[in-house]
Every structure is written in structure tokens, then in C-alpha cells.
Scaffold this motif. Sequence first.
Motif, PDB file in Angstrom:
ATOM      1  N   ASP A  77      -8.155  -8.760 -10.813  1.00 25.16           N
ATOM      2  CA  ASP A  77      -7.806  -7.404 -11.253  1.00 25.16           C
ATOM      3  C   ASP A  77      -6.954  -6.679 -10.209  1.00 25.16           C
ATOM      4  N   PRO A  78      -5.809  -7.272  -9.829  1.00 24.70           N
ATOM      5  CA  PRO A  78      -4.975  -6.617  -8.806  1.00 24.70           C
ATOM      6  C   PRO A  78      -4.466  -5.242  -9.249  1.00 24.70           C
ATOM      7  N   LYS A  79      -4.281  -5.071 -10.565  1.00 23.91           N
ATOM      8  CA  LYS A  79      -3.775  -3.785 -11.056  1.00 23.91           C
ATOM      9  C   LYS A  79      -4.784  -2.673 -10.791  1.00 23.91           C
ATOM     10  N   ARG A  80      -6.084  -3.007 -10.892  1.00 23.84           N
ATOM     11  CA  ARG A  80      -7.109  -1.999 -10.626  1.00 23.84           C
ATOM     12  C   ARG A  80      -7.129  -1.624  -9.137  1.00 23.84           C
ATOM     13  N   PHE A  81      -6.963  -2.617  -8.262  1.00 26.06           N
ATOM     14  CA  PHE A  81      -6.865  -2.313  -6.828  1.00 26.06           C
ATOM     15  C   PHE A  81      -5.679  -1.390  -6.573  1.00 26.06           C
ATOM     16  N   ALA A  82      -4.552  -1.708  -7.198  1.00 23.81           N
ATOM     17  CA  ALA A  82      -3.335  -0.935  -6.968  1.00 23.81           C
ATOM     18  C   ALA A  82      -3.457   0.493  -7.483  1.00 23.81           C
ATOM     19  N   SER A  83      -4.269   0.705  -8.507  1.00 26.48           N
ATOM     20  CA  SER A  83      -4.392   2.045  -9.082  1.00 26.48           C
ATOM     21  C   SER A  83      -5.201   2.981  -8.190  1.00 26.48           C
ATOM     22  N   ASP A  84      -5.948   2.409  -7.246  1.00 24.05           N
ATOM     23  CA  ASP A  84      -6.734   3.222  -6.312  1.00 24.05           C
ATOM     24  C   ASP A  84      -6.179   3.004  -4.911  1.00 24.05           C
ATOM     25  N   GLY A  85      -5.292   3.892  -4.495  1.00 20.43           N
ATOM     26  CA  GLY A  85      -4.598   3.713  -3.218  1.00 20.43           C
ATOM     27  C   GLY A  85      -5.506   3.754  -2.005  1.00 20.43           C
ATOM     28  N   ASP A  86      -6.720   4.317  -2.131  1.00 13.18           N
ATOM     29  CA  ASP A  86      -7.620   4.445  -0.989  1.00 13.18           C
ATOM     30  C   ASP A  86      -8.620   3.299  -0.878  1.00 13.18           C
ATOM     31  N   LEU A  87      -8.713   2.462  -1.920  1.00 12.76           N
ATOM     32  CA  LEU A  87      -9.772   1.456  -1.955  1.00 12.76           C
ATOM     33  C   LEU A  87      -9.646   0.457  -0.807  1.00 12.76           C
ATOM     34  N   VAL A  88      -8.450  -0.088  -0.607  1.00 16.39           N
ATOM     35  CA  VAL A  88      -8.252  -1.064   0.474  1.00 16.39           C
ATOM     36  C   VAL A  88      -8.465  -0.406   1.830  1.00 16.39           C
ATOM     37  N   ARG A  89      -7.968   0.816   1.974  1.00  9.57           N
ATOM     38  CA  ARG A  89      -8.128   1.536   3.236  1.00  9.57           C
ATOM     39  C   ARG A  89      -9.611   1.753   3.558  1.00  9.57           C
ATOM     40  N   GLY A 104       3.790   4.064   0.094  1.00  9.49           N
ATOM     41  CA  GLY A 104       3.557   2.813  -0.623  1.00  9.49           C
ATOM     42  C   GLY A 104       3.400   2.954  -2.125  1.00  9.49           C
ATOM     43  N   THR A 105       3.860   4.090  -2.679  1.00  8.79           N
ATOM     44  CA  THR A 105       3.648   4.320  -4.116  1.00  8.79           C
ATOM     45  C   THR A 105       4.396   3.307  -4.983  1.00  8.79           C
TER      46      THR A 105
END
Length: 639
Positions: A41-53, A119-120
Motif C-alpha cells: 500500500d505505497p499510496k497510503r504511505f504517500a498520502s500521510d506525509g508524516d508517517l515515515v517521519r 516533497g509534495t
Amino acid sequence: MSTVENQLEELQTTIEDEVPNDITITEVRYEGPELVIYTRDPKRFASDGDLVRQLASQLRKRITVRPDPASLSRAEEARDQVLDVIPDEAGVTDLDFHIDTGEVVIEAEKPGMVIGRHGTTLREITQETGWTPEVVRTPPIESSTVKNVRNFLKQERNERRDILERIGRQIHREEMSDDQWVRITTLGCCREVGRASFILSTPETRVLIDCGDKPGSEDEVPYLQVPEALGSGANSLDAVVLTHAHLDHSALIPLLFKYGYDGPIYTTEPTRDLMGLLTLDYLDVAAKEGRAPPYESEMVREAIKHTIPLEYGDVTDIAPDIKLTFHNAGHILGSSVSHFHIGDGLYNVAFSGDIHYDDTRLFNGAVNDFPRVETLVLESTYGGRNDYQTDQEDSERKLKHVIKNTLERDGKVVIPAFAVGRSQEIMLVLEEAMREGELPTVPVHLDGMIWEATAIHTTYPEYLRDDLRERIFHDDSNPFLAEQFNHIDGGEDERQEVADDGPCIVLSTSGMMEGGPIMSWLEHLGSEADSTLVFVGYQAEGTLGSRIQNGRREVPIGGRGGRGSSLTLDMDVETVDGFSGHADRQGLENFVRTMNPRPEKVLCVHGDERSTQDLSSALYHEFNMRTFAPKNLETFRFI
């Protein structure tokens, strides 16, 4: 199950607990210093810009998210979607899809427009396609080195991935020792300039910092054979750190792979490319001079394959007990002050490499802002009590004066220069002086590797001074594209044409006149009394440049070391100080003075005996700190 496997299993469980329930994690693995998360689900990760951080902060690791290959759209379909997202003004020149990692490498003239604010645009690409974008710059000046390195790494992608996974497991292995100590062993460049090399060791880890040759010498190399270094085998090293690409720091890095080393090299991306350029030329020069090269070109490729590039400011685990951070050294493109944080706050060491403390036309000055440094290993090239360089404006004024006088008498100006750093600095001075009418506009011929090194500079403008970076972004104001610059690529025939033609300026390697095309220019122009030879860089003791600078006029031209014929130099010889990439005595003192907190100990290295001892004594008296001017093969224990 191994300790690392247990770690990864626990990390995957933690990540699964932290991400939303509709995100599936299929695998977690180490690749070098990074923790790589594969997801359907890479699209879901990308939709939340703070999740990886947030995950990176919680796990205290560098994290990369990649799509599970099974979740990817077809490359043909994704290509159109990627191009729809990226603005046309970004100037995309190539898209390269890698299904094994789910990455799409986007080459563009303006990478910033591909990245987008914070990074938008990158996140939008992943949201639309599922692919993970990686962005590289299209060089404004075509560079065969950059092209070859990128193509080589593309070809070796699968093997490199295996290498990174193995390195990742080494970095994150369980600590085996309960002892606590830190040692530095000097393998070269102590009370001398050249063959820089050190071992930083702890009970867990051994790191080699730099591995260079000695200018003017064919056989003096670092003391790699001692037990502390490679005496117990090259693979007893855990990591190699390269501060910058000049050959007195990088020339023998590929030799390590000949000896069996199979681990990582940490450096910046431009240093990786410049290392490839300079070490291959190093082999070429050796072959032309009839010397046996110390290693084959295949070892250069191995070094590039094993390089893990880091950006300034990134705190990176390189061993279970060591974190490395690079900071701008202001010396040449990609040069770094290397800061090592050892243990859980146990000790901190910084290796300056070569530094320039003040801003130059090319670079912002060296960074010395560290949370902690107990010991500083500091270069001392210009550390002598009288080693004060001319102010930059005065240096430029003198250079323009020498050039103007030579051109007015219809002579030619020959400047031996290092391909990396000083040549580009001089190019900027000449471009501005001709544009503003301070000098007549005459051809400026660039010989040797200077044009290729300049192309690499334009590939990485983010490493250059702020205002110069902005100029390079625009073709119509890029100073390196000025029409007076001519790349000599026609060999002796073109050099003869230049010699027969009118007034001009020649920048040529090598900077210390140890072989290279500069010797041809001496043959063509050395007997012309109206012409001028101008030294603008450091001339190490024992080099031909140093001997000419000190008054020698009988110059061997038939081979290295005086074999063959000679000529008498009739051209003027001038030295213009102030263009060195090294800090002078004042700059070195200021580097230490403005550190907060200051180090407890300083090792003064990379200077002749007088320079290292003078600087050591001055720092001791001025700052009341313990200072040393070590000899080669000394070991210092700090804990």
C-alpha cells in the motif's frame, strides 16, 4: 534465528502496530544503514506525509518505503502517469523503472520541481502510480564520468542490493564486547603532506579514514601492513570513510579491494564520482610513465559499487557503536568534515580532512558546529607561524594584474591547476573579469581533466555556494558555459595550434607539475620570454612545481624523475597565494576558536614537521588544550 533476524521481526511488528490497519507490510530489511519497508500500500504511505517521519523518529533509523513488486502498475502505464504529475518545466530527460525495488529513477534538468515543496510532488507520484521516485539531476554540461557511474550502478543493481543487505546486517549486529575504549592510529600524513590515512578503532569496530598517495613520491604509501590496519586481513575493517577525492586522500582506496576488502565506503555523492575520475586517471598516468599501477581499473569499479553516499548533516549508523555525520569542509566539491559519535554518548571524534574556513567563490566555509567533539584531528597544511595567505580580493587583483601584463605583451598565461577545485575557482574569476571588462576577452583553454571535473561540479550545484548554485540553474547565466572557455580535446595538434596562435590563458593539470598535459605546455611555451607561468595552488616539497617555484629553471621534460631531455624556462614565473583550498594559519585557528564547545585534544596532521608543530604549540598556548603533532604509526587511546 540470528540476532539481526530477531531485530527485523521485532521492527516489523512495531511498524505494523504503528501504521493504520489498512496498510500491509510485506517485508522489513536492512540495506546498508537504512531500514527498508516493503508494502502493498505505497499510496497510503504517500498520502500521510508524516508517517515515515514519525516511524524514523520512534525507531531512530533512516527509513525508506518501497512498494512490494506484486502491487506495482505496469511501467508503460506508470510512465505516462509520472509525466502527467511532473511540471513540463522540470525538463525530465529520462525515466528508468526498477521492478525489483519498485523505484523509478527520474532524471531531470530541474530536480527541485520534481521533488516539489517539502516533497509534495514525490508523494503525488507515489499516490498516482505506487512507484517510489528517486530523482537525479541531468548535468548542464555532459559528464562522461557521471553517465558512466550511473550506468554502471544500474547494471550492478542486483549485486549492489546484496552488498547493501550484507552491510546492513553487519551494521546492526549485536555488540560483542563489554570493554570501552577509543583509539586512533596514524598510518600517514603526519609531519608530511600526503598519504592521508588513519584507523579509528573501538572494541567492536575498525574504520579506515582516507587512503591516499604522496605527491612527488612513487613508493611512499600509508602503513597499511601494520596489525592495526590490514595486518590481520582487509576484511577486519568494518568501514572506510573518504573525506574528499584528492589523490593524497583517495588514490589507494581501490587498492583495499585488491587486498580483499569487501565492505562499505562512506562518502558524498560528488566525491564518489570524482574518486572514479581521479583514480582512473592515476592509473592512466602510471601506465604512460612506464610504472606498474598499484591496482587494476576493475578495483575502481569495485570501490564505486561499494560506496554508500551520504548527504551533509545525515546522522548514519555505520557500525553497532558508531554514528557518522558529514559536514561541509569548504575545500573541494563534496569534501567533508567527518564526525564520529561513538557508543551511547561515550566519545566524539572529528576528522577535518582538508578544510577552508572562509567562504570562497565556489563554496561556503567549513562547518564546525558539532554537539560534542572531544578530539579533533586537524589538517595543518598551512599551519606554520608565518603561513598567512593573501586576502582573496588581493589575490584576485594580483592574478588579474599578472594576466593583463602578459596579454598586453602578446604573451600567453599558463596556470598549472588541480582539476578539482582550484580550476573552477580560477574559471569564475576569469569569467567575471572578462564579463566586466577588467580583462580582455581571450580564449581560456582547459586541458586535462578540468572540463570533465567542471561538468561534475555542475551536476551537483547543491554542494556549491548559494549564489553560484542559483546561476548554474539557468543556462544563460551559468558561468562555466561562458563562450571563452575551450575544452582541449584534440591532443598535441590542438596544443600546437594554441601555441602558434595569439594571446590566451591555459589552465592545465597537473597542479604540482608531476606529469600530465602541463608538461606539454612547458615544451610548447616554456622558451617564450613574453609568457608567464602562474602558480595558484600548494606545491608539495619534492614536486617539480615546488622546484620551479624555488628558482629551478632547468626542467626535465622527457619523463618522470629527470629521465630524458630537459629545457630551460625563459617564461616568467609568478606565485599568487590565496587560491588554495586549504585554510591558512588564521583560518585553522579560527576553526578551533569558534567551536563550541571546543575539543579537549587536537592532533595536528597533514602538514610538514614545522607546520604541525607550530600549529600544535599555538593551539596549546591560545586555548589551553592538549595538542599533539604525531608521527606516523603512533596510536592514541582516548578512553
